[in-house]
Design an enzyme around this catalytic site. Structure first.
Site, short mmCIF file in Angstrom:
data_model
loop_
_atom_site.label_atom_id
_atom_site.label_comp_id
_atom_site.label_asym_id
_atom_site.label_seq_id
_atom_site.Cartn_x
_atom_site.Cartn_y
_atom_site.Cartn_z
CD GLU A 150 -3.00 0.72 2.37
OE1 GLU A 150 -3.58 -0.38 2.47
OE2 GLU A 150 -3.14 1.64 3.20
CG ASP A 151 1.37 3.00 3.10
OD1 ASP A 151 0.46 3.39 2.35
OD2 ASP A 151 1.21 2.80 4.31
N1 LIG Z 1 -3.03 7.19 13.90
C1 LIG Z 1 -1.94 7.46 13.20
N2 LIG Z 1 -1.85 6.99 11.92
C2 LIG Z 1 -0.74 7.27 11.22
C3 LIG Z 1 0.32 8.02 11.78
N3 LIG Z 1 1.28 8.11 10.85
C4 LIG Z 1 0.87 7.44 9.78
N4 LIG Z 1 -0.37 6.94 9.97
C5 LIG Z 1 -1.12 6.13 9.01
O1 LIG Z 1 -2.18 6.93 8.48
C6 LIG Z 1 -3.28 6.06 8.11
C7 LIG Z 1 -4.54 6.68 8.61
O2 LIG Z 1 -4.69 7.91 8.02
P1 LIG Z 1 -5.81 8.19 6.94
O3 LIG Z 1 -5.68 9.58 6.49
O4 LIG Z 1 -7.12 7.77 7.52
O5 LIG Z 1 -5.50 7.16 5.78
P2 LIG Z 1 -4.65 7.25 4.45
O6 LIG Z 1 -3.20 7.04 4.86
O7 LIG Z 1 -5.21 6.11 3.67
O8 LIG Z 1 -4.87 8.58 3.81
C8 LIG Z 1 -3.03 4.69 8.73
O9 LIG Z 1 -2.81 3.80 7.65
P3 LIG Z 1 -2.97 2.22 7.79
O10 LIG Z 1 -2.03 1.72 8.84
O11 LIG Z 1 -2.86 1.65 6.42
O12 LIG Z 1 -4.40 1.93 8.36
P4 LIG Z 1 -5.87 2.44 7.97
O13 LIG Z 1 -6.19 3.53 8.90
O14 LIG Z 1 -5.83 2.90 6.55
O15 LIG Z 1 -6.68 1.24 8.17
C9 LIG Z 1 -1.80 4.93 9.61
O16 LIG Z 1 -0.91 3.84 9.66
C10 LIG Z 1 0.19 8.51 13.12
O17 LIG Z 1 1.05 9.18 13.67
N5 LIG Z 1 -0.95 8.19 13.77
#
Ligand SMILES: Nc1nc2c(ncn2[C@@H]2O[C@H](COP(=O)(O)OP(=O)(O)O)[C@@H](OP(=O)(O)OP(=O)(O)O)[C@H]2O)c(=O)[nH]1
Ligand SMILES: [Mn+2]
Length: 175
Positions: free
Chosen positions: A62-63
């Site tokens: 994904e990233d």
């Molecule tokens: N809470 C938090 N999230 C952070 C931080 N830094 C990076 N993230 C990442 O950002 C995602 C959540 O942010 P969003 O704006 O909702 O999602 P997006 O990345 O798809 O735009 C998460 O992705 P993901 O792990 O793929 O999970 P998901 O939320 O997409 O399921 C999370 O891992 C942080 O400091 N705090």
């Protein structure tokens, strides 16, 4: 003891995510999130090695520039199919991706549900501490509400993680 395959996954993920940081004020290295997710699973009693390896690799497609084929070649079909199950389709609009996470959570395999629960738990623990850089309070509140809807469709999978998630939701009066 950690297996060679698990250590190789950690090495691969640390390399692939090396330029990424979390959105917290300390810009924590991204790999910390991956380690946290695997640790949450281990603490929840999960010994399934494919699940633990896929947890380490759960954001690599994904990233980063990594393809699912590359994951399959390096770690096999069992791990790559789990990673695929927890990978959002980034070609879709964000609102659609978020909607699909809620809808698809129910039909995910039990092993992928474990990874999703651990991922949400770590992200919510981060959000409980600080608001990510560039996020408004409203966006943070919305993430809690959305995560609750996703988690509600992942229930009946692991009591330890669900209990910890419920504590976080209760703190915010999301019941
Ligand atoms: N809470 C938090 N999230 C952070 C931080 N830094 C990076 N993230 C990442 O950002 C995602 C959540 O942010 P969003 O704006 O909702 O999602 P997006 O990345 O798809 O735009 C998460 O992705 P993901 O792990 O793929 O999970 P998901 O939320 O997409 O399921 C999370 O891992 C942080 O400091 N705090
Ligand atoms: Mn994640």
């Amino acid at each position: 003891m950690a297996s060679v395959d698990f250590m190789k996954a950690l090495q691969f993920a640390a390399y692939k995510h090396s330029k990424q940081r979390r959105k917290d004020p300390d810009s924590t290295p991204y790999v910390n999130h991956l380690i946290n997710v695997a640790t949450i699973l281990a603490e929840a009693g999960i010994k399934d090695e494919g699940v633990l390896i896929a947890a380490i690799l759960h954001d690599v497609v994904e990233d980063t520039d990594t393809t699912i084929q590359e994951v399959e070649q390096l770690f096999g079909t069992d791990v790559s199919s789990l990673v695929l199950e927890v990978t959002d389709d980034k070609s879709l609009e964000k609102s659609e991706r978020k909607r699909l996470q809620i809808v698809n959570a129910r039909n995910t395999t039990k092993r992928a549900k474990l990874i999703k629960l651990a991922d949400k738990l770590d992200n919510l623990r981060d959000l409980r501490k600080t608001t990510p850089c560039g996020w408004t309070e409203e966006r943070r509140d919305q993430y809690f509400e959305w995560a609750k809807l996703v988690v509600d469709n992942l229930r009946g999978t692991n009591a330890i993680m669900e209990e910890k998630l419920d504590q976080i939701f209760a703190e915010r009066s999301l019941v």
